[in-house]
Scaffold this motif. Structure first.
Motif, PDB file in Angstrom:
ATOM      1  N   GLY A  42       0.789  -1.221   0.000  1.00  0.00           N
ATOM      2  CA  GLY A  42       0.000   0.000   0.000  1.00  0.00           C
ATOM      3  C   GLY A  42       0.819   1.267   0.000  1.00  0.00           C
ATOM      4  N   PRO A  43       0.129   2.408  -0.070  1.00  0.00           N
ATOM      5  CA  PRO A  43       0.828   3.690  -0.189  1.00  0.00           C
ATOM      6  C   PRO A  43       1.415   4.134   1.140  1.00  0.00           C
ATOM      7  N   PRO A  44       2.301   5.125   1.113  1.00  0.00           N
ATOM      8  CA  PRO A  44       2.797   5.716   2.361  1.00  0.00           C
ATOM      9  C   PRO A  44       1.650   6.357   3.137  1.00  0.00           C
ATOM     10  N   ARG A  45       1.920   6.682   4.407  1.00  0.00           N
ATOM     11  CA  ARG A  45       0.910   7.314   5.246  1.00  0.00           C
ATOM     12  C   ARG A  45       1.140   8.818   5.304  1.00  0.00           C
ATOM     13  N   ALA A  46       0.058   9.561   5.334  1.00  0.00           N
ATOM     14  CA  ALA A  46       0.155  11.008   5.514  1.00  0.00           C
ATOM     15  C   ALA A  46       0.440  11.311   6.975  1.00  0.00           C
ATOM     16  N   THR A  47       1.385  12.188   7.233  1.00  0.00           N
ATOM     17  CA  THR A  47       1.773  12.508   8.602  1.00  0.00           C
ATOM     18  C   THR A  47       0.937  13.619   9.215  1.00  0.00           C
ATOM     19  N   GLY A  48       0.252  14.408   8.376  1.00  0.00           N
ATOM     20  CA  GLY A  48      -0.435  15.580   8.880  1.00  0.00           C
ATOM     21  C   GLY A  48       0.484  16.769   9.066  1.00  0.00           C
ATOM     22  N   HIS A  49       1.728  16.652   8.612  1.00  0.00           N
ATOM     23  CA  HIS A  49       2.695  17.735   8.673  1.00  0.00           C
ATOM     24  C   HIS A  49       2.959  18.237   7.245  1.00  0.00           C
ATOM     25  N   VAL A  50       3.137  19.530   7.099  1.00  0.00           N
ATOM     26  CA  VAL A  50       3.490  20.089   5.796  1.00  0.00           C
ATOM     27  C   VAL A  50       4.764  20.911   5.935  1.00  0.00           C
ATOM     28  N   ALA A  51       5.547  20.922   4.861  1.00  0.00           N
ATOM     29  CA  ALA A  51       6.802  21.678   4.845  1.00  0.00           C
ATOM     30  C   ALA A  51       6.679  22.836   3.860  1.00  0.00           C
ATOM     31  N   GLY A  79      10.107  25.490   6.882  1.00  0.00           N
ATOM     32  CA  GLY A  79       9.204  25.558   8.024  1.00  0.00           C
ATOM     33  C   GLY A  79       8.239  24.392   7.978  1.00  0.00           C
ATOM     34  N   ILE A  80       8.165  23.628   9.055  1.00  0.00           N
ATOM     35  CA  ILE A  80       7.280  22.458   9.094  1.00  0.00           C
ATOM     36  C   ILE A  80       6.220  22.688  10.156  1.00  0.00           C
ATOM     37  N   VAL A  81       4.965  22.509   9.738  1.00  0.00           N
ATOM     38  CA  VAL A  81       3.819  22.823  10.582  1.00  0.00           C
ATOM     39  C   VAL A  81       2.911  21.605  10.662  1.00  0.00           C
ATOM     40  N   GLU A  82       2.454  21.287  11.851  1.00  0.00           N
ATOM     41  CA  GLU A  82       1.505  20.188  12.036  1.00  0.00           C
ATOM     42  C   GLU A  82       0.079  20.663  11.828  1.00  0.00           C
ATOM     43  N   GLY A  83      -0.764  19.712  11.402  1.00  0.00           N
ATOM     44  CA  GLY A  83      -2.195  19.961  11.400  1.00  0.00           C
ATOM     45  C   GLY A  83      -2.708  20.795  10.261  1.00  0.00           C
ATOM     46  N   ARG A  84      -1.927  20.923   9.191  1.00  0.00           N
ATOM     47  CA  ARG A  84      -2.396  21.685   8.031  1.00  0.00           C
ATOM     48  C   ARG A  84      -2.303  20.809   6.790  1.00  0.00           C
ATOM     49  N   LEU A  94       4.036  16.078   3.944  1.00  0.00           N
ATOM     50  CA  LEU A  94       4.990  15.040   4.324  1.00  0.00           C
ATOM     51  C   LEU A  94       4.296  13.704   4.546  1.00  0.00           C
ATOM     52  N   CYS A  95       4.882  12.669   3.984  1.00  0.00           N
ATOM     53  CA  CYS A  95       4.407  11.297   4.181  1.00  0.00           C
ATOM     54  C   CYS A  95       5.585  10.425   4.610  1.00  0.00           C
ATOM     55  N   ASP A  96       5.285   9.316   5.256  1.00  0.00           N
ATOM     56  CA  ASP A  96       6.347   8.386   5.623  1.00  0.00           C
ATOM     57  C   ASP A  96       5.753   6.988   5.732  1.00  0.00           C
ATOM     58  N   ARG A  97       6.532   6.068   6.234  1.00  0.00           N
ATOM     59  CA  ARG A  97       6.072   4.723   6.578  1.00  0.00           C
ATOM     60  C   ARG A  97       6.543   4.406   7.993  1.00  0.00           C
ATOM     61  N   PRO A  98       5.887   3.464   8.661  1.00  0.00           N
ATOM     62  CA  PRO A  98       6.383   3.048   9.973  1.00  0.00           C
ATOM     63  C   PRO A  98       7.817   2.522   9.855  1.00  0.00           C
ATOM     64  N   PRO A  99       8.577   2.552  10.935  1.00  0.00           N
ATOM     65  CA  PRO A  99       9.938   2.004  10.891  1.00  0.00           C
ATOM     66  C   PRO A  99       9.965   0.580  10.356  1.00  0.00           C
ATOM     67  N   MET A 100      11.024   0.245   9.648  1.00  0.00           N
ATOM     68  CA  MET A 100      11.140  -1.058   9.002  1.00  0.00           C
ATOM     69  C   MET A 100      10.949  -2.187  10.000  1.00  0.00           C
ATOM     70  N   ALA A 152      12.456   4.442  -1.035  1.00  0.00           N
ATOM     71  CA  ALA A 152      11.627   3.319  -1.473  1.00  0.00           C
ATOM     72  C   ALA A 152      11.526   2.265  -0.370  1.00  0.00           C
ATOM     73  N   ALA A 153      12.574   2.135   0.426  1.00  0.00           N
ATOM     74  CA  ALA A 153      12.597   1.149   1.503  1.00  0.00           C
ATOM     75  C   ALA A 153      12.183   1.737   2.832  1.00  0.00           C
ATOM     76  N   HIS A 154      12.655   2.953   3.151  1.00  0.00           N
ATOM     77  CA  HIS A 154      12.483   3.486   4.515  1.00  0.00           C
ATOM     78  C   HIS A 154      12.299   5.000   4.511  1.00  0.00           C
ATOM     79  N   PRO A 155      11.217   5.491   3.917  1.00  0.00           N
ATOM     80  CA  PRO A 155      10.990   6.940   3.983  1.00  0.00           C
ATOM     81  C   PRO A 155      10.877   7.384   5.431  1.00  0.00           C
ATOM     82  N   MET A 156      11.474   8.526   5.729  1.00  0.00           N
ATOM     83  CA  MET A 156      11.504   8.976   7.118  1.00  0.00           C
ATOM     84  C   MET A 156      11.191  10.460   7.200  1.00  0.00           C
ATOM     85  N   ARG A 157      10.715  10.874   8.339  1.00  0.00           N
ATOM     86  CA  ARG A 157      10.420  12.292   8.556  1.00  0.00           C
ATOM     87  C   ARG A 157      11.734  13.068   8.634  1.00  0.00           C
ATOM     88  N   PRO A 158      11.707  14.339   8.280  1.00  0.00           N
ATOM     89  CA  PRO A 158      12.962  15.083   8.129  1.00  0.00           C
ATOM     90  C   PRO A 158      13.532  15.636   9.432  1.00  0.00           C
TER      91      PRO A 158
END
Length: 286
Positions: free
Chosen positions: A66-75, A119-124, A167-173, A190-196
């Motif tokens: 499946g696709p990556p998950r949306a974090t609810g954070h935008v940069a 600038g990274i903001v949550e909830g937008r 921003l999107c990511d996946r749970p830790p491997m 492709a293997a381990h997208p991570m938050r910045p």
């Protein structure tokens, strides 16, 4: 700059680089992996490396998870020549501004000629999740920073245009299978997208590439087969990448903290200073 260095290395090695190709599918068996790209004839090889990013088609064909998950954070991102900024806003340092549910980081690039501001903001919301190159006037960032300190507000107001990235990511491997199966390997996002929040997405991709190259160099020895070497690559990389993914999530929680967590963070920073940011397991290893 980095892409230029990599391109030079590819060209000097005599590699056939084909750009603007869309991979349609791949198949693999015990002996080879075959890829189909557009209307081109199928290409058969010993290994396929899916280094095709967050929305990796290779990952979906390989794992179907499946696709990556949306974090609810935008940069909000901006890159501009320092000469276009008022002199008081120019900087040769890395600076991080931390606030409730947001943070801003600025740092020089291109030998100090330009300043990168994020600038990274949550909830937008940030529009299309898979489009990292959307233009914006930065109004959402300005609103989020209302009441913040004057130097930060001055910097943000001095930037005329921003790019917006949801921003999107996946749970830790969870295991080696997320790095390689058979003759197909996954590398980087492709293997381990991570938050910045640890600034290690590219770093871990480069480490992946170094380890994969080291192991595939042994493929010329008939004692080693490619699936075994890819299995070793996965075994050597997945736990470190999972640890970095988890620490990046934790860093975001600390950066964006409020209440007692925020007070504890600020007290620790005041007491320990730069030692608080030192991670020997990440920065000090081979």
């Amino acid at each position: 700059d980095l892409h230029g260095l990599l391109l030079d290395a590819v060209q000097q090695a005599g590699v056939a680089l084909k750009l603007n190709r869309t991979l349609n599918r791949f198949t693999q068996n015990l002996e080879a992996v075959t890829v189909q790209s557009g209307d081109d004839p199928p290409v058969e090889g010993e290994v396929l490396v899916g280094a095709d990013g967050l929305w990796s088609p290779v990952r979906q064909w390989l794992l179907g998870d499946g696709p990556p998950r949306a974090t609810g954070h935008v940069a909000y991102r901006a890159l501009l020549p320092q000469a276009e900024l008022p002199e008081a806003l120019r900087s040769s340092q890395v600076t991080a501004w931390l606030g409730p549910k947001l943070h801003v980081v600025q740092y020089p690039v291109c030998g100090g000629k330009s300043l990168n501001v994020v600038g990274i903001v949550e909830g937008r919301t940030g529009g299309d999740l898979d489009n990292w190159d959307q233009g914006t006037d930065g109004a959402g960032l300005h609103a989020a920073l209302a009441g913040s300190c004057a130097p930060l507000q001055d910097l943000v107001r001095a930037i005329p245009a921003w790019r917006l990235w949801a921003l999107c990511d996946r749970p830790p491997m969870q295991g080696t299978y997320q790095h390689a199966l058979g003759r197909v390997a996954l590398l980087g996002d492709a293997a381990h997208p991570m938050r910045p929040y640890l600034a290690q997405g590219a770093g871990m991709a480069i480490e992946d590439a170094a380890e994969l190259g080291r192991l595939l160099a042994q493929a010329q020895d008939p004692a080693f087969d490619v699936p075994t070497l890819l299995g070793r690559y996965a075994l050597n990389r997945w736990q470190r990448n999972a640890r970095v993914q988890a620490r990046a999530i934790r860093n975001g929680q600390i950066f964006h903290a409020s209440g007692m967590v925020r007070l504890g963070r600020d007290a620790s920073m005041k007491l320990l200073g730069e030692r608080l940011l030192d991670l020997p397991w990440l920065y000090g290893g081979p």
